[in-house]
Design a protein around this motif. Structure first.
Motif, PDB file in Angstrom:
ATOM      1  N   HIS A   1     124.928  47.910  31.029  1.00  0.00           N
ATOM      2  CA  HIS A   1     125.183  48.615  29.772  1.00  0.00           C
ATOM      3  C   HIS A   1     124.053  48.404  28.778  1.00  0.00           C
ATOM      4  O   HIS A   1     123.851  49.224  27.880  1.00  0.00           O
ATOM      5  CB  HIS A   1     126.506  48.146  29.155  1.00  0.00           C
ATOM      6  CG  HIS A   1     127.706  48.620  29.906  1.00  0.00           C
ATOM      7  ND1 HIS A   1     128.115  49.946  29.905  1.00  0.00           N
ATOM      8  CD2 HIS A   1     128.589  47.957  30.697  1.00  0.00           C
ATOM      9  CE1 HIS A   1     129.202  50.076  30.654  1.00  0.00           C
ATOM     10  NE2 HIS A   1     129.504  48.893  31.145  1.00  0.00           N
ATOM     11  N   SER A   2     123.329  47.294  28.910  1.00  0.00           N
ATOM     12  CA  SER A   2     122.243  46.957  27.988  1.00  0.00           C
ATOM     13  C   SER A   2     120.892  47.291  28.607  1.00  0.00           C
ATOM     14  O   SER A   2     120.541  46.761  29.669  1.00  0.00           O
ATOM     15  CB  SER A   2     122.293  45.464  27.645  1.00  0.00           C
ATOM     16  OG  SER A   2     121.067  45.035  27.065  1.00  0.00           O
ATOM     17  N   TRP A   3     120.118  48.149  27.930  1.00  0.00           N
ATOM     18  CA  TRP A   3     118.788  48.465  28.424  1.00  0.00           C
ATOM     19  C   TRP A   3     117.869  47.246  28.349  1.00  0.00           C
ATOM     20  O   TRP A   3     117.076  46.988  29.252  1.00  0.00           O
ATOM     21  CB  TRP A   3     118.180  49.627  27.646  1.00  0.00           C
ATOM     22  CG  TRP A   3     116.733  49.843  27.957  1.00  0.00           C
ATOM     23  CD1 TRP A   3     115.688  49.730  27.093  1.00  0.00           C
ATOM     24  CD2 TRP A   3     116.156  50.169  29.231  1.00  0.00           C
ATOM     25  NE1 TRP A   3     114.494  49.967  27.735  1.00  0.00           N
ATOM     26  CE2 TRP A   3     114.755  50.249  29.059  1.00  0.00           C
ATOM     27  CE3 TRP A   3     116.687  50.402  30.498  1.00  0.00           C
ATOM     28  CZ2 TRP A   3     113.886  50.549  30.096  1.00  0.00           C
ATOM     29  CZ3 TRP A   3     115.812  50.702  31.547  1.00  0.00           C
ATOM     30  CH2 TRP A   3     114.427  50.772  31.349  1.00  0.00           C
ATOM     31  N   ALA A   4     117.950  46.473  27.272  1.00  0.00           N
ATOM     32  CA  ALA A   4     117.099  45.288  27.151  1.00  0.00           C
ATOM     33  C   ALA A   4     117.353  44.313  28.291  1.00  0.00           C
ATOM     34  O   ALA A   4     116.414  43.721  28.843  1.00  0.00           O
ATOM     35  CB  ALA A   4     117.332  44.605  25.798  1.00  0.00           C
ATOM     36  N   THR A   5     118.624  44.140  28.662  1.00  0.00           N
ATOM     37  CA  THR A   5     118.958  43.259  29.786  1.00  0.00           C
ATOM     38  C   THR A   5     118.407  43.816  31.086  1.00  0.00           C
ATOM     39  O   THR A   5     117.798  43.096  31.882  1.00  0.00           O
ATOM     40  CB  THR A   5     120.483  43.074  29.893  1.00  0.00           C
ATOM     41  OG1 THR A   5     120.963  42.477  28.692  1.00  0.00           O
ATOM     42  CG2 THR A   5     120.846  42.197  31.074  1.00  0.00           C
ATOM     43  N   PHE A   6     118.604  45.114  31.310  1.00  0.00           N
ATOM     44  CA  PHE A   6     118.104  45.733  32.539  1.00  0.00           C
ATOM     45  C   PHE A   6     116.587  45.577  32.629  1.00  0.00           C
ATOM     46  O   PHE A   6     116.054  45.150  33.665  1.00  0.00           O
ATOM     47  CB  PHE A   6     118.471  47.216  32.593  1.00  0.00           C
ATOM     48  CG  PHE A   6     117.997  47.908  33.839  1.00  0.00           C
ATOM     49  CD1 PHE A   6     118.819  48.016  34.949  1.00  0.00           C
ATOM     50  CD2 PHE A   6     116.710  48.427  33.922  1.00  0.00           C
ATOM     51  CE1 PHE A   6     118.371  48.625  36.116  1.00  0.00           C
ATOM     52  CE2 PHE A   6     116.249  49.036  35.073  1.00  0.00           C
ATOM     53  CZ  PHE A   6     117.088  49.141  36.176  1.00  0.00           C
ATOM     54  N   TYR A   7     115.895  45.922  31.542  1.00  0.00           N
ATOM     55  CA  TYR A   7     114.433  45.933  31.606  1.00  0.00           C
ATOM     56  C   TYR A   7     113.854  44.532  31.799  1.00  0.00           C
ATOM     57  O   TYR A   7     112.919  44.344  32.586  1.00  0.00           O
ATOM     58  CB  TYR A   7     113.855  46.595  30.355  1.00  0.00           C
ATOM     59  CG  TYR A   7     112.358  46.750  30.418  1.00  0.00           C
ATOM     60  CD1 TYR A   7     111.754  47.405  31.493  1.00  0.00           C
ATOM     61  CD2 TYR A   7     111.542  46.231  29.418  1.00  0.00           C
ATOM     62  CE1 TYR A   7     110.376  47.539  31.571  1.00  0.00           C
ATOM     63  CE2 TYR A   7     110.158  46.360  29.481  1.00  0.00           C
ATOM     64  CZ  TYR A   7     109.584  47.016  30.559  1.00  0.00           C
ATOM     65  OH  TYR A   7     108.224  47.132  30.651  1.00  0.00           O
TER      66      TYR A   7
END
Length: 280
Positions: A133-139
């Motif tokens: 759900h979090s782009w920062a976490t994914f990236y």
């Protein structure tokens, strides 16, 4: 790589008249296959099986409704070798503005989360795509951290790089922009070698490495090796304007592709990686 008559006979084609090696990058063996009535583009991955191309097939299926791509004719395994048979594309010339508009339409395809429904770990650079759900976490976790670990394992990392990277990582996780990103369908490897114009001028995307992420990541790749003119970005802006602050965020995404090249090709790319890391 040589393809025997017995090997070729197992393709879902009849009346093959010629098979000619062609340029296909540094990953696959590639061939032009001519039959009595049609020409095809054949990729072969020795002793890797059909699974090697399944990610590309899935990516083409996601892109094809909104942008021109090669058509998948067949994908399978012959004598242990993975193969992907595609329609042949006659190259021509076209408009960079139209290309920018086509990429923008791809980016207008959205999902509810970041990632994809499968990983791709058969290539030299593993892609961990489980949904976030979090782009920062994914990236950070599924893109940058993976390449940093690989660089450590290959001896391309240092205490200085690690210190700067940790500061950059904290910056990304705290950045306001990261909380506003909408998951967009990305080509995933958008350099000049992965687009062409067909004979009638249609902009066409090839060799995708798709997932849903920040569209600025695709655009960052277009800035690293050239091949995209001002008209490309003008066309993109017409269809899907970029959020303010893109130029400031750009190095954070350029870093991913430069780290990938550091791992693939070594310290030739070290200075470019350091120029970004040293900003933090």
């Amino acid at each position: 790589m040589q393809l025997s008559k017995e090997w070729l006979a197992q393709l879902p084609l009849t009346n093959i008249t010629s098979v000619t090696p062609v340029s296909g990058g540094d990953i696959n063996a590639a061939f032009a296959v001519q039959t009595a009535h049609h020409r095809y583009f054949l990729k072969v991955q020795p002793q890797r099986g059909a699974a090697f191309f399944s990610h590309e097939v899935a990516g083409l299926a996601l892109l094809e409704p909104v942008v021109a791509t090669p058509h998948v004719i067949a994908n399978g395994t012959i004598d242990g070798d993975g193969y992907l048979l595609l329609s042949w594309l006659e190259a021509g010339h076209g408009s960079q503005r139209a290309l920018g508009q086509a990429v923008a339409r791809v980016h207008q395809q959205h999902a509810s989360q970041f990632g994809l429904d499968h990983d791709f770990t058969l290539g030299k650079i593993p892609k961990l795509n489980h949904w976030q759900h979090s782009w920062a976490t994914f990236y950070t976790q599924q893109r940058l951290d993976v390449l940093v670990k690989l660089a450590q394992d290959q001896g391309h990392w240092s205490a200085q790089r690690a210190a700067h990277y940790q500061r950059l990582r904290k910056h990304i996780l705290a950045e306001d922009h990261m909380r506003t990103v909408q998951p967009s369908l990305l080509h995933g490897d958008l350099w000049s070698g992965n687009y062409l114009f067909t004979a009638d001028g249609t902009p066409t995307l090839i060799d995708p490495d798709v997932f849903y992420g920040d569209r600025e990541m695709d655009l960052a790749m277009t800035t690293i090796f050239g091949g995209f003119s001002d008209d490309f970005y003008a066309g993109y802006q017409q269809v899907y304007p970029i959020a303010p602050g893109f130029e400031e965020r750009l190095p954070e995404y350029q870093l991913y592709y430069l780290l990938a090249h550091l791992n693939l090709f070594g310290e030739t790319y070290g200075p470019a990686v350091d120029r970004i890391l040293n900003r933090y």
